[in-house]
Scaffold this motif. Structure first.
Motif, PDB file in Angstrom:
ATOM      1  N   ARG A 276     -47.423  21.387  35.936  1.00  0.00           N
ATOM      2  CA  ARG A 276     -47.777  21.439  37.351  1.00  0.00           C
ATOM      3  C   ARG A 276     -49.250  21.805  37.516  1.00  0.00           C
ATOM      4  N   THR A 277     -49.894  21.140  38.435  1.00  0.00           N
ATOM      5  CA  THR A 277     -51.294  21.450  38.737  1.00  0.00           C
ATOM      6  C   THR A 277     -51.421  22.294  40.003  1.00  0.00           C
ATOM      7  N   ASP A 278     -50.277  22.565  40.658  1.00  0.00           N
ATOM      8  CA  ASP A 278     -50.291  23.326  41.923  1.00  0.00           C
ATOM      9  C   ASP A 278     -49.820  24.758  41.701  1.00  0.00           C
ATOM     10  N   PHE A 279     -50.007  25.269  40.474  1.00  0.00           N
ATOM     11  CA  PHE A 279     -49.453  26.572  40.129  1.00  0.00           C
ATOM     12  C   PHE A 279     -50.567  27.489  39.653  1.00  0.00           C
ATOM     13  N   ASN A 280     -50.599  28.717  40.193  1.00  0.00           N
ATOM     14  CA  ASN A 280     -51.624  29.676  39.789  1.00  0.00           C
ATOM     15  C   ASN A 280     -51.558  29.950  38.294  1.00  0.00           C
ATOM     16  N   ARG A 281     -52.743  29.954  37.674  1.00  0.00           N
ATOM     17  CA  ARG A 281     -52.789  30.186  36.228  1.00  0.00           C
ATOM     18  C   ARG A 281     -54.255  30.351  35.841  1.00  0.00           C
ATOM     19  N   PHE A 282     -54.563  31.336  35.020  1.00  0.00           N
ATOM     20  CA  PHE A 282     -55.905  31.404  34.446  1.00  0.00           C
ATOM     21  C   PHE A 282     -55.982  30.382  33.320  1.00  0.00           C
ATOM     22  N   GLU A 283     -56.977  29.517  33.393  1.00  0.00           N
ATOM     23  CA  GLU A 283     -56.971  28.349  32.518  1.00  0.00           C
ATOM     24  C   GLU A 283     -58.184  28.311  31.595  1.00  0.00           C
ATOM     25  N   GLY A 284     -57.988  27.674  30.465  1.00  0.00           N
ATOM     26  CA  GLY A 284     -59.046  27.516  29.472  1.00  0.00           C
ATOM     27  C   GLY A 284     -58.860  26.228  28.697  1.00  0.00           C
ATOM     28  N   TRP A 285     -59.812  25.964  27.821  1.00  0.00           N
ATOM     29  CA  TRP A 285     -59.881  24.669  27.129  1.00  0.00           C
ATOM     30  C   TRP A 285     -58.616  24.348  26.356  1.00  0.00           C
ATOM     31  N   TRP A 286     -58.022  25.344  25.721  1.00  0.00           N
ATOM     32  CA  TRP A 286     -56.886  25.056  24.830  1.00  0.00           C
ATOM     33  C   TRP A 286     -55.587  24.795  25.575  1.00  0.00           C
ATOM     34  N   GLY A 287     -55.590  24.992  26.893  1.00  0.00           N
ATOM     35  CA  GLY A 287     -54.407  24.658  27.675  1.00  0.00           C
ATOM     36  C   GLY A 287     -54.426  23.246  28.217  1.00  0.00           C
ATOM     37  N   THR A 288     -55.527  22.521  27.959  1.00  0.00           N
ATOM     38  CA  THR A 288     -55.625  21.147  28.454  1.00  0.00           C
ATOM     39  C   THR A 288     -54.866  20.193  27.537  1.00  0.00           C
ATOM     40  N   LYS A 289     -54.574  19.009  28.063  1.00  0.00           N
ATOM     41  CA  LYS A 289     -53.855  18.005  27.282  1.00  0.00           C
ATOM     42  C   LYS A 289     -54.599  17.695  25.986  1.00  0.00           C
ATOM     43  N   LYS A 290     -53.861  17.623  24.886  1.00  0.00           N
ATOM     44  CA  LYS A 290     -54.472  17.365  23.588  1.00  0.00           C
ATOM     45  C   LYS A 290     -55.183  16.010  23.573  1.00  0.00           C
ATOM     46  N   GLU A 291     -54.585  15.044  24.274  1.00  0.00           N
ATOM     47  CA  GLU A 291     -55.124  13.694  24.241  1.00  0.00           C
ATOM     48  C   GLU A 291     -56.527  13.604  24.829  1.00  0.00           C
ATOM     49  N   SER A 292     -56.830  14.493  25.765  1.00  0.00           N
ATOM     50  CA  SER A 292     -58.129  14.408  26.435  1.00  0.00           C
ATOM     51  C   SER A 292     -58.986  15.653  26.207  1.00  0.00           C
ATOM     52  N   ARG A 293     -58.526  16.563  25.350  1.00  0.00           N
ATOM     53  CA  ARG A 293     -59.232  17.835  25.184  1.00  0.00           C
ATOM     54  C   ARG A 293     -60.683  17.635  24.760  1.00  0.00           C
ATOM     55  N   PHE A 294     -60.912  16.726  23.835  1.00  0.00           N
ATOM     56  CA  PHE A 294     -62.265  16.552  23.312  1.00  0.00           C
ATOM     57  C   PHE A 294     -63.105  15.574  24.129  1.00  0.00           C
ATOM     58  N   LEU A 295     -62.566  15.125  25.263  1.00  0.00           N
ATOM     59  CA  LEU A 295     -63.378  14.326  26.180  1.00  0.00           C
ATOM     60  C   LEU A 295     -64.195  15.235  27.099  1.00  0.00           C
ATOM     61  N   MET A 296     -63.908  16.541  27.036  1.00  0.00           N
ATOM     62  CA  MET A 296     -64.674  17.542  27.788  1.00  0.00           C
ATOM     63  C   MET A 296     -64.694  17.243  29.283  1.00  0.00           C
ATOM     64  N   LYS A 297     -63.518  16.903  29.832  1.00  0.00           N
ATOM     65  CA  LYS A 297     -63.423  16.605  31.261  1.00  0.00           C
ATOM     66  C   LYS A 297     -63.679  17.855  32.103  1.00  0.00           C
TER      67      LYS A 297
END
Length: 422
Positions: free
Chosen positions: A265-286
């Motif tokens: 879910r993208t509508d949920f409170n959460r402290f976020e960082g790089w390693w929680g992003t999708k593996k498929e796009s992690r190194f695209l540095m979105k």
């Protein structure tokens, strides 16, 4: 079963123990040239012999591959944590996607509070147990103050009844119903660290959900110790440390559970960082966070694989044994320890009071009425590693992986000798 307080009986019990060989999978400290009788697996589990191999493997990959170890090690580092999810899910009664490993326990509770404690002017109160582990108390107080509320008005502690050493489930549920629509969160230790009581997590969770509150459990003393069914019970979140009954090493990495309804879910409170992003796009540095569709979305930084390695080693042993077999031995072993204590009590001019209720895991907390800290010191000097808690309690945790029935018998003999010698 009819117990006997004899070496012969204890030896027979060990000979019939299907898990007896696993004792040899752990390293025991020694006192006076002998393996200790180890009762503090509820504080720090013994080291599995295979843990060193898992750590050495990473050190070797680091030496030979350097940065390439992230992708080309035998167990690549960038997804190393994923290997722990499936065995952990079995232990806590979850789906693999609902489990992740990261940080340490109180850090994870703070992170999870971002998601699951969202107070407003009407619903802002938290229920916890009286005298929760201090770290939980500090965490809750600081979270409440962060949101602009006073802990004295927002945190409600469930107390034990006068003269009793345990909490009654009906008192917890009654308080939940009383607070009602002002209740934002119930957060309790699933197994109390002091008296060893196992809370009725299923019924408490159901009650809290019925008034619209979130429910979390601190499972530091529960995971690897008692039966858990977090998904089936509808628990919102949980966290635990790994160094007690899970034998992963001092201060090691924590685990978290997040119910599947909050995943992807993208509508949920959460402290976020790089390693929680999708593996498929992690190194695209979105520039926009895209959460992994699992509890890994709560990860912030890349996992410390040197910490994960001994945890993975211990989980291999859990996979071989299974929680059901461990729980069956835990119940029998703890019952035998209780019997031995009662027999010693009869033999000496002293009074033991076991303050742990029958709803328990593998811990007995014992009031040594009439005995001071000197008996604790005597036990420690004679190779029995126990835990002392003020004012006059020793905690005994016969972990089924490596404690034996003979340990229980020999402990009783040492305890009796120590009391009579005073």
């Amino acid at each position: 079963m009819k117990f006997e307080n004899t070496l012969q009986f204890a030896t027979e019990m060990d000979n019939n123990d299907s898990l007896r060989a696993f004792r040899n999978q752990f390293i025991f400290p020694q006192v006076n040239g002998k393996d200790v009788i180890y009762f503090t697996g509820n504080s720090l589990g013994l080291q599995p012999k295979i843990a060193k191999n898992y750590v050495d493997e990473i050190m070797k990959d680091w030496a030979e591959l350097a940065v390439e170890g992230h992708f080309y090690a035998e167990k690549p580092w960038w997804d190393y944590h994923e290997r722990l999810a499936k065995p952990l899910a079995k232990i806590v009664g979850a789906k693999p996607d609902e489990v992740s490993v990261m940080n340490t326990l109180t850090v994870n509770l703070h992170f999870l509070m971002v998601s699951f404690y969202k107070p407003n002017s009407k619903r802002f109160k938290i229920i916890c147990e009286e005298k929760a582990f201090p770290s939980d108390q500090y965490m809750l107080q600081s979270q409440v103050r962060f949101h602009g509320y006073e802990p004295s008005e927002s945190i409600i502690e469930i107390k034990k009844r006068e003269g009793e050493h345990f909490w009654r489930t009906e008192d917890v549920i009654s308080k939940i119903e009383e607070v009602g629509d002002e209740l934002a969160l119930v957060l309790i230790g699933g197994v109390n660290y002091y008296n060893g009581q196992v809370f009725e997590m299923e019924s408490i969770t159901k009650s809290a959900k019925s008034v619209g509150a979130m429910v979390g459990w601190d499972l530091a003393h529960a995971v690897g110790n008692v039966e858990l069914k977090l998904n089936e019970w509808g628990v919102d979140f949980a966290a635990w440390c790994s160094y007690k009954y899970m034998n992963s090493g001092p201060g090691n990495v924590s685990g978290i559970y997040v119910n599947e309804k909050y995943l992807n879910r993208t509508d949920f409170n959460r402290f976020e960082g790089w390693w929680g992003t999708k593996k498929e796009s992690r190194f695209l540095m979105k520039p926009i966070f895209e959460p992994i569709a699992s509890a890994d979305a709560w990860q912030v930084s890349n996992p410390a694989v040197l910490s994960l390695a001994p945890y993975l080693a211990s989980l291999q042993l859990f996979e071989e044994v299974g929680m059901q077999a461990l729980i069956e031995k835990q119940k029998l072993l703890t019952a035998y320890l209780e019997f031995v204590l009662q027999e010693v009590d009869k033999a000496v001019d002293s009074t033991f009071e076991i303050i742990t209720p029958k709803s328990r895991g593998c811990q007995l907390s014992v009031f040594l009425h009439g005995e001071g800290r000197s008996i604790f010191d005597y036990l420690m000097k004679n190779g029995v590693i126990v835990d002392w808690r003020e004012p006059n309690v020793i905690r005994l945790a016969p972990a089924p992986f490596y404690c034996s029935f003979e340990d229980m018998y020999r402990f009783g003999e040492i305890l009796k000798t120590g009391i009579l010698a005073e």
